[in-house]
Every structure is written in C-alpha cells, then in structure tokens.
Design a protein around this motif. Sequence first.
Motif, PDB file in Angstrom:
ATOM      1  N   MET A  36       0.813  -1.151   0.148  1.00 12.23           N
ATOM      2  CA  MET A  36      -0.064  -0.023   0.014  1.00 12.23           C
ATOM      3  C   MET A  36       0.838   1.202  -0.121  1.00 12.23           C
ATOM      4  SD  MET A  36      -3.282   1.074   2.441  1.00 12.23           S
ATOM      5  CE  MET A  36      -4.157  -0.186   1.814  1.00 12.23           C
ATOM      6  N   LEU A  37       1.730   1.057   0.520  1.00 13.10           N
ATOM      7  CA  LEU A  37       3.065   2.244   0.636  1.00 13.10           C
ATOM      8  C   LEU A  37       3.535   2.566  -0.613  1.00 13.10           C
ATOM      9  CD1 LEU A  37       3.844   4.584   2.593  1.00 13.10           C
ATOM     10  CD2 LEU A  37       5.838   2.767   3.095  1.00 13.10           C
ATOM     11  N   ARG A  38       3.577   1.356  -1.389  1.00 12.14           N
ATOM     12  CA  ARG A  38       4.169   1.479  -2.803  1.00 12.14           C
ATOM     13  C   ARG A  38       3.393   2.482  -3.851  1.00 12.14           C
ATOM     14  NH1 ARG A  38       4.965  -3.578  -6.348  1.00 12.14           N
ATOM     15  NH2 ARG A  38       5.743  -4.240  -4.400  1.00 12.14           N
ATOM     16  N   TRP A  39       1.861   2.336  -3.487  1.00 11.95           N
ATOM     17  CA  TRP A  39       0.767   3.084  -4.067  1.00 11.95           C
ATOM     18  C   TRP A  39       0.939   4.457  -3.723  1.00 11.95           C
ATOM     19  CZ3 TRP A  39      -1.400   1.839  -8.481  1.00 11.95           C
ATOM     20  CH2 TRP A  39      -1.482   0.501  -8.748  1.00 11.95           C
ATOM     21  N   ALA A  40       1.179   4.886  -2.432  1.00 12.84           N
ATOM     22  CA  ALA A  40       1.515   6.116  -1.977  1.00 12.84           C
ATOM     23  C   ALA A  40       2.553   7.038  -2.699  1.00 12.84           C
ATOM     24  CB  ALA A  40       1.576   6.219  -0.463  1.00 12.84           C
ATOM     25  N   ILE A  41       3.671   6.109  -2.738  1.00  8.00           N
ATOM     26  CA  ILE A  41       4.788   6.540  -3.624  1.00  8.00           C
ATOM     27  C   ILE A  41       4.603   6.796  -5.048  1.00  8.00           C
ATOM     28  CG2 ILE A  41       7.212   6.154  -4.170  1.00  8.00           C
ATOM     29  CD1 ILE A  41       7.455   4.645  -1.373  1.00  8.00           C
ATOM     30  N   ILE A  42       4.005   5.973  -5.585  1.00  9.90           N
ATOM     31  CA  ILE A  42       3.680   6.103  -7.209  1.00  9.90           C
ATOM     32  C   ILE A  42       2.780   7.302  -7.251  1.00  9.90           C
ATOM     33  CG2 ILE A  42       2.060   5.221  -9.032  1.00  9.90           C
ATOM     34  CD1 ILE A  42       3.076   2.436  -8.038  1.00  9.90           C
ATOM     35  N   PHE A  43       1.568   7.583  -6.509  1.00 10.77           N
ATOM     36  CA  PHE A  43       0.781   8.793  -6.705  1.00 10.77           C
ATOM     37  C   PHE A  43       1.725  10.160  -6.265  1.00 10.77           C
ATOM     38  CE2 PHE A  43      -2.886   6.024  -6.196  1.00 10.77           C
ATOM     39  CZ  PHE A  43      -3.516   6.278  -7.398  1.00 10.77           C
ATOM     40  N   LEU A  44       2.441   9.876  -5.256  1.00 11.33           N
ATOM     41  CA  LEU A  44       3.479  11.114  -5.105  1.00 11.33           C
ATOM     42  C   LEU A  44       4.276  11.575  -6.346  1.00 11.33           C
ATOM     43  CD1 LEU A  44       4.300  13.416  -3.225  1.00 11.33           C
ATOM     44  CD2 LEU A  44       6.028  11.869  -2.056  1.00 11.33           C
ATOM     45  N   VAL A  45       4.911  10.493  -6.826  1.00 10.85           N
ATOM     46  CA  VAL A  45       5.693  10.676  -8.137  1.00 10.85           C
ATOM     47  C   VAL A  45       4.940  11.242  -9.322  1.00 10.85           C
ATOM     48  CG1 VAL A  45       7.061   9.594  -9.896  1.00 10.85           C
ATOM     49  CG2 VAL A  45       7.696   9.124  -7.483  1.00 10.85           C
ATOM     50  N   VAL A  46       3.668  10.604  -9.610  1.00  7.58           N
ATOM     51  CA  VAL A  46       2.675  11.390 -10.517  1.00  7.58           C
ATOM     52  C   VAL A  46       2.499  12.820 -10.139  1.00  7.58           C
ATOM     53  CG1 VAL A  46       0.271  11.096 -11.433  1.00  7.58           C
ATOM     54  CG2 VAL A  46       1.778   9.037 -11.114  1.00  7.58           C
ATOM     55  N   ALA A  47       2.115  13.348  -8.942  1.00  3.17           N
ATOM     56  CA  ALA A  47       1.726  14.204  -8.545  1.00  3.17           C
ATOM     57  C   ALA A  47       3.219  15.170  -8.952  1.00  3.17           C
ATOM     58  CB  ALA A  47       1.494  14.668  -7.095  1.00  3.17           C
ATOM     59  N   LEU A  48       4.276  14.851  -8.618  1.00  2.00           N
ATOM     60  CA  LEU A  48       5.389  15.501  -8.771  1.00  2.00           C
ATOM     61  C   LEU A  48       5.706  15.970 -10.419  1.00  2.00           C
ATOM     62  CD1 LEU A  48       8.092  14.379  -5.978  1.00  2.00           C
ATOM     63  CD2 LEU A  48       6.795  16.517  -6.229  1.00  2.00           C
ATOM     64  N   VAL A  49       5.586  14.726 -11.003  1.00  2.00           N
ATOM     65  CA  VAL A  49       5.527  14.937 -12.605  1.00  2.00           C
ATOM     66  C   VAL A  49       4.673  15.829 -13.253  1.00  2.00           C
ATOM     67  CG1 VAL A  49       5.860  13.813 -14.701  1.00  2.00           C
ATOM     68  CG2 VAL A  49       6.879  12.735 -12.731  1.00  2.00           C
ATOM     69  N   ALA A  50       3.401  15.812 -12.612  1.00  2.00           N
ATOM     70  CA  ALA A  50       2.420  16.564 -13.114  1.00  2.00           C
ATOM     71  C   ALA A  50       2.563  18.055 -12.832  1.00  2.00           C
ATOM     72  CB  ALA A  50       0.923  16.147 -12.657  1.00  2.00           C
ATOM     73  N   ALA A  51       3.059  18.399 -11.613  1.00  2.00           N
ATOM     74  CA  ALA A  51       3.397  19.420 -11.053  1.00  2.00           C
ATOM     75  C   ALA A  51       4.477  20.431 -12.062  1.00  2.00           C
ATOM     76  CB  ALA A  51       3.660  19.537  -9.654  1.00  2.00           C
ATOM     77  N   VAL A  52       5.640  19.619 -12.405  1.00  2.00           N
ATOM     78  CA  VAL A  52       6.562  20.073 -13.137  1.00  2.00           C
ATOM     79  C   VAL A  52       6.240  20.302 -14.505  1.00  2.00           C
ATOM     80  CG1 VAL A  52       8.739  19.425 -14.137  1.00  2.00           C
ATOM     81  CG2 VAL A  52       8.500  19.006 -11.719  1.00  2.00           C
TER      82      VAL A  52
END
Length: 58
Positions: free
Chosen positions: A1-17
């Motif tokens: 489950m923590l893996r999904w949190a990290i994946i969504f965080l990476v998606v958020a960072l890429v989308a923000a950039v």
Amino acid sequence: MLRWAIIFLVVALVAAVLGFGGIANFSFEIAKFVAVIAIILFVISLVMGGLRGRGTRI
C-alpha cells in the motif's frame, strides 16, 4: 500500500513540473490518503502483534 502512495506522489510531482495543476493536486491528495491508511494499518498490526505475543509467553 505504501508503494501506491509513492507512485501517486511521483505522478503528482511529474504533473506539477509539467504544469498540470489539477492532476498534481488530485494525485497528491490520493498519495496523502493512501500513506495515512498505510500508517494506520501498520500501527494496528503492531498493536495486535504485541497483544498476541503477550498472551503466549509464560
């Protein structure tokens, strides 16, 4: 489950950039929610494991 949190965080960072503000905010909120759920489940499992371990020791 923590893996999904990290994946969504990476998606958020890429989308923000890339400048996708709505997607970044939504992904970050999902990442926070999944991370909190993972922490809660971890604490519950620690407590249950501790209680279970005490009953079997003499």
